[in-house]
Design a protein around this motif. Structure first.
Motif, PDB file in Angstrom:
ATOM      1  N   UNK A 217      16.013  27.507  44.363  1.00 29.79           N
ATOM      2  CA  UNK A 217      16.298  26.954  43.204  1.00 29.79           C
ATOM      3  C   UNK A 217      15.126  27.113  42.273  1.00 29.79           C
ATOM      4  N   UNK A 218      13.736  27.457  42.762  1.00 25.72           N
ATOM      5  CA  UNK A 218      12.671  27.073  41.955  1.00 25.72           C
ATOM      6  C   UNK A 218      12.322  25.688  41.722  1.00 25.72           C
ATOM      7  N   UNK A 219      11.409  25.269  41.215  1.00 24.01           N
ATOM      8  CA  UNK A 219      11.155  23.897  40.932  1.00 24.01           C
ATOM      9  C   UNK A 219      10.770  23.636  39.423  1.00 24.01           C
ATOM     10  N   UNK A 220      10.802  22.514  38.975  1.00 23.96           N
ATOM     11  CA  UNK A 220      10.327  21.679  37.757  1.00 23.96           C
ATOM     12  C   UNK A 220       9.570  20.700  38.236  1.00 23.96           C
ATOM     13  N   UNK A 221       8.287  20.535  37.549  1.00 26.67           N
ATOM     14  CA  UNK A 221       7.243  19.678  37.720  1.00 26.67           C
ATOM     15  C   UNK A 221       6.977  18.820  36.642  1.00 26.67           C
TER      16      UNK A 221
ATOM     17  N   UNK B 259      18.687  22.119  33.290  1.00 32.88           N
ATOM     18  CA  UNK B 259      18.888  20.632  33.377  1.00 32.88           C
ATOM     19  C   UNK B 259      17.852  19.677  33.986  1.00 32.88           C
ATOM     20  N   UNK B 260      17.021  19.986  35.087  1.00 34.96           N
ATOM     21  CA  UNK B 260      16.166  19.157  35.673  1.00 34.96           C
ATOM     22  C   UNK B 260      14.948  19.224  34.738  1.00 34.96           C
ATOM     23  N   UNK B 261      14.590  20.134  33.953  1.00 38.71           N
ATOM     24  CA  UNK B 261      13.534  20.146  33.047  1.00 38.71           C
ATOM     25  C   UNK B 261      13.772  19.070  31.752  1.00 38.71           C
ATOM     26  N   UNK B 262      15.138  19.143  31.259  1.00 41.98           N
ATOM     27  CA  UNK B 262      15.591  18.008  30.304  1.00 41.98           C
ATOM     28  C   UNK B 262      15.360  16.733  30.829  1.00 41.98           C
ATOM     29  N   UNK B 263      15.804  16.538  32.115  1.00 40.08           N
ATOM     30  CA  UNK B 263      15.982  15.059  32.771  1.00 40.08           C
ATOM     31  C   UNK B 263      14.548  14.618  33.069  1.00 40.08           C
ATOM     32  N   UNK B 264      13.621  15.595  33.249  1.00 41.83           N
ATOM     33  CA  UNK B 264      12.169  15.120  33.484  1.00 41.83           C
ATOM     34  C   UNK B 264      11.558  14.459  32.216  1.00 41.83           C
ATOM     35  N   UNK B 265      11.799  15.314  31.038  1.00 38.28           N
ATOM     36  CA  UNK B 265      11.541  15.072  29.716  1.00 38.28           C
ATOM     37  C   UNK B 265      12.036  13.558  29.364  1.00 38.28           C
ATOM     38  N   UNK B 266      13.151  13.320  29.824  1.00 39.36           N
ATOM     39  CA  UNK B 266      13.684  12.036  29.316  1.00 39.36           C
ATOM     40  C   UNK B 266      13.103  11.021  30.269  1.00 39.36           C
ATOM     41  N   UNK B 267      12.682  11.141  31.417  1.00 39.25           N
ATOM     42  CA  UNK B 267      12.239  10.458  32.410  1.00 39.25           C
ATOM     43  C   UNK B 267      10.398  10.157  31.798  1.00 39.25           C
ATOM     44  N   UNK B 268      10.005  10.855  31.316  1.00 34.83           N
ATOM     45  CA  UNK B 268       8.765  10.806  30.683  1.00 34.83           C
ATOM     46  C   UNK B 268       8.793   9.714  29.834  1.00 34.83           C
ATOM     47  N   UNK B 269       9.922   9.910  28.698  1.00 33.22           N
ATOM     48  CA  UNK B 269      10.105   9.011  27.704  1.00 33.22           C
ATOM     49  C   UNK B 269      10.346   7.508  28.259  1.00 33.22           C
TER      50      UNK B 269
ATOM     51  N   UNK C  93       2.848  12.707  40.308  1.00 29.90           N
ATOM     52  CA  UNK C  93       3.430  13.973  40.287  1.00 29.90           C
ATOM     53  C   UNK C  93       4.790  14.015  40.930  1.00 29.90           C
ATOM     54  N   UNK C  94       5.802  14.649  39.792  1.00 30.65           N
ATOM     55  CA  UNK C  94       7.109  14.497  40.348  1.00 30.65           C
ATOM     56  C   UNK C  94       7.553  15.986  40.237  1.00 30.65           C
TER      57      UNK C  94
END
Length: 128
Positions: free
Chosen positions: A52-56, A21-31, A63-64
Motif C-alpha cells: 500500500x505504501x504509507x503516510x506518516x 485519503x490517508x493523507x487527508x485524514x492525517x491532516x484532519x487528525x493534526x487539526x 509518530x503516526x
C-alpha cells in the motif's frame, strides 16, 4: 466511506486513493490534535506494486504511520511517542484499526491516550 480493508496490492488506482485519503485524514487528525502548522511533517511513500505504501504524520512528540502492513489483523495505524522529528524509532509501538481513519475524533482520543499529547477531553481543547 473508503474501503480500508481492500488490498492495494497490484491495484494502482486503489493504492493512489488509499494514500490520498490517508493523507487527508492525517491532516484532519493534526487539526483535531491542535498541532500548530509547521510543528509536524506529513509524508507519503508510494512504495511498490505489491504493497500500500504509507503516510506518516511526524510531530515533535508523536509518530503516526498508516499502511496496510497488518491487513489480516485489521490494524494498520502505528502510533508511538518520539523525541523530535529526527527520531524514527521512538517509544513502544501501538496499533489501531485502519477504520479509525473514518472517525478522526476517536483516532485523536486514541493518540492522546497513547502519547499523552494534549487534553484528554476534546471540550477542553476547543475551549482553549
Amino acid at each position: 466511506m473508503f474501503q480500508w480493508d481492500k488490498s492495494c496490492s497490484y491495484d494502482e488506482q486503489h493504492e493512489r486513493r488509499f494514500l490520498t485519503t490517508a493523507r487527508s485524514r492525517l491532516r484532519r487528525l493534526a487539526a483535531e490534535l491542535n498541532l500548530p502548522p509547521g510543528s509536524y511533517d506529513l509524508r507519503s511513500n508510494k512504495a511498490g506494486v505489491a504493497v500500500s505504501g504509507e503516510v506518516t504524520l511526524h510531530h515533535d512528540c508523536v509518530y503516526i504511520q498508516v499502511s496496510q502492513f497488518g491487513l489480516s489483523s485489521g490494524h494498520g495505524i502505528l502510533i508511538r511517542t518520539c523525541q523530535g522529528r529526527n527520531d524514527y524509532s521512538g517509544g513502544p509501538n501501538h496499533f489501531v484499526a485502519l477504520a479509525m481513519l473514518d472517525d478522526v475524533c476517536a483516532l485523536a482520543a486514541a493518540v492522546r491516550a497513547i502519547t499523552g499529547l494534549g487534553p484528554q477531553d476534546p471540550a477542553q481543547s476547543r475551549a482553549a
